[in-house]
Write a protein that holds these residues in place. Structure first.
Motif: not given
Length: 300
Positions: A133-138, A155-165, A239-245
């Motif tokens: 499970i990956t999380l994404m939020g805008h 929680q077992l989260i693979k990664a999170q993607i944050l769009l213009a957080p 502690t979660i791999p995170t990509l901020v865009i």
């Protein structure tokens, strides 16, 4: 407390029978004040895929919904790239809510309600046998996603993607409120903090809604000084791999690139898409998804 409204086997038949089509799913969620709300979400499976292959849970922005253009666009592009998604609709205190929040409706929701609702959907996905499970939020949903990750490290989260957080500073919040409504935020916040939590505040300017009816504890929850409203602050210790865009033409969180320079965490990556605004319209969404795919491939 979770009450699943769809039989698990029926759900899998429903979702795998129609590849590349979106299906609404619902669950019953017990709020912290013991009210039962029906939550809904849009599930989109990639062709020849199933939940056990993994899924991305997507959270929308302020007073918005899961079928707004930016969310639908990313769901479609991610499905084309072979990624399953579940775009959730935050209840904002309304049972089975759809569409934009109507400012005429009295506000008794909280920014932090989203943390519990993300957790409810995550638990639901796990019960359905979802894989990674990956999380994404805008926008605000990006902050709420990062806040969830910060408060649920187990929680077992693979990664999170944050769009213009969302970003935040106390001074900027006060200045923005003064500019938008010509009133002192600190005065109203003090009034709300002194009131009983369930007191209704009348004719109050709240978020994007002028002249609203708002519960005192809701006003406090959205406006009290808390560094966690600033997404880069949350990412310093994640502690979660995170990509901020971010987008170079984003006027909503224009200070995000500068604030990200203060995040020194090897698990956090930040990219800026030249020409993109807050909603990553047109080909900017394609560029963002390409970056997401590359980022996720590197997590394998």
């Amino acid at each position: 407390m979770l009450k699943i409204l769809l039989n698990t086997s029926s759900l899998f038949l429903l979702l795998t029978a129609l590849p590349l089509s979106a299906q609404e799913v619902t669950l019953a969620h017990e709020t912290l004040n013991h009210k039962i709300l029906t939550l809904n979400a849009e599930m989109k499976l990639a062709e020849n895929s199933q939940l056990s292959d993994g899924v991305m849970l997507i959270t929308h922005g302020t007073l918005a919904h899961n079928k707004m253009e930016v969310i639908s666009t990313f769901q479609n592009l991610l499905a084309d790239a072979g990624i399953n998604t579940l775009a959730i609709n935050l209840s904002l205190g309304i049972n089975n809510r759809h569409g934009m929040y109507d400012c005429k409706v009295p506000h008794q929701h909280k920014h932090t309600d989203a943390i519990e609702e993300i957790n409810a959907w995550l638990s639901w996905l796990q019960q359905q046998g979802a894989g990674n499970i990956t999380l994404m939020g805008h926008s605000r949903g990006g902050n709420q996603t990062a806040w969830f990750s910060d408060s649920h490290p187990d929680q077992l989260i693979k990664a999170q993607i944050l769009l213009a957080p969302a970003t935040w500073s106390e001074k900027a919040e006060q200045d923005n409120y003064q500019t938008s409504y010509g009133k002192s935020l600190s005065t109203l916040l003090s009034d709300a903090q002194r009131a009983q939590p369930n007191t209704w505040m009348e004719h109050v300017d709240f978020i994007y809604c002028a002249d609203s009816r708002v519960k005192a504890d809701s006003f406090v929850d959205y406006y009290q000084a808390n560094p966690k409203f600033n997404t880069p602050y949350l990412l310093k210790q994640t502690t979660i791999p995170t990509l901020v865009i971010s987008g170079s033409e984003d006027k909503t969180v224009s200070d995000l690139p500068e604030m990200m320079t203060n995040v020194s965490n090897p698990l956090v990556q930040h990219i800026e898409i030249e020409g993109a605004d807050h909603y990553f319209r047109d080909l900017y969404a394609d560029e963002a998804v390409e970056s997401i795919i590359e980022f996720l491939d590197n997590q394998e």
